[in-house]
Scaffold this motif. Sequence first.
Motif, PDB file in Angstrom:
ATOM      1  N   LYS A 240       3.327  -8.579   7.443  1.00 30.88           N
ATOM      2  CA  LYS A 240       4.097  -7.424   7.553  1.00 30.88           C
ATOM      3  C   LYS A 240       3.847  -6.461   6.166  1.00 30.88           C
ATOM      4  CE  LYS A 240       7.860  -9.865   9.834  1.00 30.88           C
ATOM      5  NZ  LYS A 240       9.317 -10.315   9.673  1.00 30.88           N
ATOM      6  N   CYS A 241       3.117  -6.979   5.239  1.00 33.78           N
ATOM      7  CA  CYS A 241       2.738  -6.248   3.962  1.00 33.78           C
ATOM      8  C   CYS A 241       1.662  -5.281   4.419  1.00 33.78           C
ATOM      9  CB  CYS A 241       2.402  -7.172   2.949  1.00 33.78           C
ATOM     10  SG  CYS A 241       3.737  -8.293   2.415  1.00 33.78           S
ATOM     11  N   HIS A 242       1.374  -4.485   3.674  1.00 31.50           N
ATOM     12  CA  HIS A 242       0.237  -3.339   3.949  1.00 31.50           C
ATOM     13  C   HIS A 242      -0.819  -4.239   3.027  1.00 31.50           C
ATOM     14  CE1 HIS A 242      -2.064   0.400   4.063  1.00 31.50           C
ATOM     15  NE2 HIS A 242      -2.033   0.134   2.840  1.00 31.50           N
ATOM     16  N   ALA A 243      -0.561  -4.601   1.980  1.00 33.34           N
ATOM     17  CA  ALA A 243      -1.513  -5.402   1.335  1.00 33.34           C
ATOM     18  C   ALA A 243      -0.890  -6.499   0.180  1.00 33.34           C
ATOM     19  CB  ALA A 243      -2.317  -4.284  -0.047  1.00 33.34           C
ATOM     20  N   VAL A 244      -1.544  -7.384   0.242  1.00 25.46           N
ATOM     21  CA  VAL A 244      -0.765  -8.749  -0.533  1.00 25.46           C
ATOM     22  C   VAL A 244      -1.868  -8.792  -1.800  1.00 25.46           C
ATOM     23  CG1 VAL A 244      -0.507 -11.256  -0.522  1.00 25.46           C
ATOM     24  CG2 VAL A 244      -0.081  -9.641   1.640  1.00 25.46           C
ATOM     25  N   TYR A 245      -1.113  -9.088  -2.778  1.00 25.24           N
ATOM     26  CA  TYR A 245      -1.815  -9.381  -4.417  1.00 25.24           C
ATOM     27  C   TYR A 245      -1.047 -10.709  -4.706  1.00 25.24           C
ATOM     28  CZ  TYR A 245      -2.813  -4.456  -3.700  1.00 25.24           C
ATOM     29  OH  TYR A 245      -3.202  -3.305  -3.399  1.00 25.24           O
ATOM     30  N   ILE A 246      -2.056 -11.412  -5.526  1.00 32.03           N
ATOM     31  CA  ILE A 246      -1.605 -12.609  -6.282  1.00 32.03           C
ATOM     32  C   ILE A 246      -1.724 -12.244  -7.889  1.00 32.03           C
ATOM     33  CG2 ILE A 246      -2.224 -15.000  -6.753  1.00 32.03           C
ATOM     34  CD1 ILE A 246      -1.332 -14.390  -3.604  1.00 32.03           C
ATOM     35  N   MET A 247      -0.586 -12.580  -8.285  1.00 27.98           N
ATOM     36  CA  MET A 247      -0.399 -12.248  -9.916  1.00 27.98           C
ATOM     37  C   MET A 247      -0.235 -13.680 -10.585  1.00 27.98           C
ATOM     38  SD  MET A 247       1.823  -9.432 -11.745  1.00 27.98           S
ATOM     39  CE  MET A 247       3.264 -10.407 -11.867  1.00 27.98           C
TER      40      MET A 247
ATOM     41  N   ASP B 223      10.247  -0.552  -4.744  1.00 30.83           N
ATOM     42  CA  ASP B 223      10.456  -0.499  -3.448  1.00 30.83           C
ATOM     43  C   ASP B 223       9.338  -0.959  -2.678  1.00 30.83           C
ATOM     44  OD1 ASP B 223      13.240  -0.349  -3.812  1.00 30.83           O
ATOM     45  OD2 ASP B 223      13.385   1.537  -3.124  1.00 30.83           O
ATOM     46  N   ASP B 224       8.252  -0.302  -3.364  1.00 28.43           N
ATOM     47  CA  ASP B 224       6.668  -0.500  -2.740  1.00 28.43           C
ATOM     48  C   ASP B 224       5.895  -1.794  -2.950  1.00 28.43           C
ATOM     49  OD1 ASP B 224       7.195   2.245  -1.547  1.00 28.43           O
ATOM     50  OD2 ASP B 224       6.578   3.149  -3.405  1.00 28.43           O
ATOM     51  N   LEU B 225       6.423  -2.314  -4.006  1.00 31.31           N
ATOM     52  CA  LEU B 225       5.809  -3.715  -4.422  1.00 31.31           C
ATOM     53  C   LEU B 225       6.892  -4.753  -4.774  1.00 31.31           C
ATOM     54  CD1 LEU B 225       2.915  -4.858  -4.883  1.00 31.31           C
ATOM     55  CD2 LEU B 225       3.330  -3.973  -7.155  1.00 31.31           C
ATOM     56  N   THR B 226       6.953  -5.612  -3.913  1.00 27.51           N
ATOM     57  CA  THR B 226       7.881  -6.774  -4.195  1.00 27.51           C
ATOM     58  C   THR B 226       7.428  -7.998  -4.157  1.00 27.51           C
ATOM     59  OG1 THR B 226       8.336  -6.942  -1.757  1.00 27.51           O
ATOM     60  CG2 THR B 226       9.754  -5.291  -2.912  1.00 27.51           C
ATOM     61  N   ASP B 227       8.127  -8.883  -4.744  1.00 26.95           N
ATOM     62  CA  ASP B 227       7.827 -10.465  -5.195  1.00 26.95           C
ATOM     63  C   ASP B 227       8.366 -11.089  -3.976  1.00 26.95           C
ATOM     64  OD1 ASP B 227       7.300 -12.720  -6.309  1.00 26.95           O
ATOM     65  OD2 ASP B 227       9.002 -12.909  -7.527  1.00 26.95           O
ATOM     66  N   ILE B 228       7.465 -11.978  -3.351  1.00 25.60           N
ATOM     67  CA  ILE B 228       7.579 -12.899  -2.177  1.00 25.60           C
ATOM     68  C   ILE B 228       7.555 -14.402  -2.497  1.00 25.60           C
ATOM     69  CG2 ILE B 228       6.938 -13.629   0.065  1.00 25.60           C
ATOM     70  CD1 ILE B 228       8.006 -10.535   0.010  1.00 25.60           C
ATOM     71  N   VAL B 229       8.391 -15.296  -2.025  1.00 22.01           N
ATOM     72  CA  VAL B 229       8.182 -16.646  -2.481  1.00 22.01           C
ATOM     73  C   VAL B 229       7.328 -17.149  -1.657  1.00 22.01           C
ATOM     74  CG1 VAL B 229       9.392 -18.856  -2.969  1.00 22.01           C
ATOM     75  CG2 VAL B 229      10.335 -16.917  -3.616  1.00 22.01           C
TER      76      VAL B 229
ATOM     77  N   THR C  38       3.388 -13.720  -5.816  1.00 22.77           N
ATOM     78  CA  THR C  38       2.884 -13.017  -4.645  1.00 22.77           C
ATOM     79  C   THR C  38       3.426 -11.742  -4.600  1.00 22.77           C
ATOM     80  OG1 THR C  38       2.177 -15.251  -3.454  1.00 22.77           O
ATOM     81  CG2 THR C  38       2.282 -13.410  -2.413  1.00 22.77           C
ATOM     82  N   LEU C  39       2.811 -10.659  -4.512  1.00 26.92           N
ATOM     83  CA  LEU C  39       3.417  -9.180  -4.401  1.00 26.92           C
ATOM     84  C   LEU C  39       3.050  -8.834  -3.125  1.00 26.92           C
ATOM     85  CD1 LEU C  39       2.312  -8.132  -7.889  1.00 26.92           C
ATOM     86  CD2 LEU C  39       4.655  -9.219  -7.184  1.00 26.92           C
ATOM     87  N   CYS C  40       3.982  -8.281  -2.253  1.00 30.17           N
ATOM     88  CA  CYS C  40       3.843  -7.359  -1.142  1.00 30.17           C
ATOM     89  C   CYS C  40       3.759  -5.919  -1.261  1.00 30.17           C
ATOM     90  CB  CYS C  40       4.817  -7.897  -0.194  1.00 30.17           C
ATOM     91  SG  CYS C  40       5.097  -7.082   1.352  1.00 30.17           S
ATOM     92  N   ALA C  41       2.799  -5.544  -1.005  1.00 31.43           N
ATOM     93  CA  ALA C  41       2.776  -3.944  -1.161  1.00 31.43           C
ATOM     94  C   ALA C  41       3.145  -3.154   0.393  1.00 31.43           C
ATOM     95  CB  ALA C  41       1.448  -3.388  -1.571  1.00 31.43           C
ATOM     96  N   SER C  42       4.228  -2.435   0.461  1.00 33.56           N
ATOM     97  CA  SER C  42       4.433  -1.755   1.453  1.00 33.56           C
ATOM     98  C   SER C  42       3.692  -0.496   1.910  1.00 33.56           C
ATOM     99  CB  SER C  42       6.014  -1.213   1.682  1.00 33.56           C
ATOM    100  OG  SER C  42       6.077  -0.269   0.585  1.00 33.56           O
ATOM    101  N   ARG C  43       2.765  -0.131   0.871  1.00 33.14           N
ATOM    102  CA  ARG C  43       2.065   1.205   1.102  1.00 33.14           C
ATOM    103  C   ARG C  43       0.778   1.130   0.027  1.00 33.14           C
ATOM    104  NH1 ARG C  43       2.094   4.521  -3.215  1.00 33.14           N
ATOM    105  NH2 ARG C  43       3.984   4.301  -4.499  1.00 33.14           N
TER     106      ARG C  43
END
Length: 173
Positions: free
Chosen positions: A88-95, A117-123, A149-154
């Motif tokens: 569902k994320c626009h982009a996914v980042y690993i930090m 709101d545009d970049l949230t932490d996902i477990v 793991t970060l979920c970007a909505s845009r």
Amino acid sequence: MKIKFLNLILIALLFSCGNMTKNFVKKGDAYIKGGTAGGEPWRDSLKFQRISWYSDLNLMYDVFLAKIDQDSKFWKWFSESESRRLKKCHAVYIMIDFSLDSDRISHSMFYNQILSDDLTDIVTNDFDSALTNHPDYNKFFLALYKTKTLCASRDIGDLEISFPNYRTRILHF
């Protein structure tokens, strides 16, 4: 003899003044090479951009950041439920990040600058477990690091990171 001694003192003073900036930042890339999921090995690499903040020669804060696409072999490290949420994320980042002294530079100081709101932490426990068990994770001595793991909505673009007494740096999302 007196002149040589004074010259030596002058040179010592000049060199000591040349090291007045004790806080510095280094940038570079790091790679997690290859992996296995479900008995299927691969040779692809996951490229991280790395930014490290130092005081004297002490690593105060360190962050590795990688964008991971759904067609990446490393996506297989996510469980089914993790993958469903992340699609569902626009982009996914690993930090992967580290803080030596939370009174000087803390995880929360960093997270407050990037999470929104545009970049949230996902477990993603399954992905985190696969990553921490990878041999390259130990090669980089990441045992004391936290993984998010970060979920970007845009499209996030570039984020400025600013810590007290350090130059501002840009994270390229």
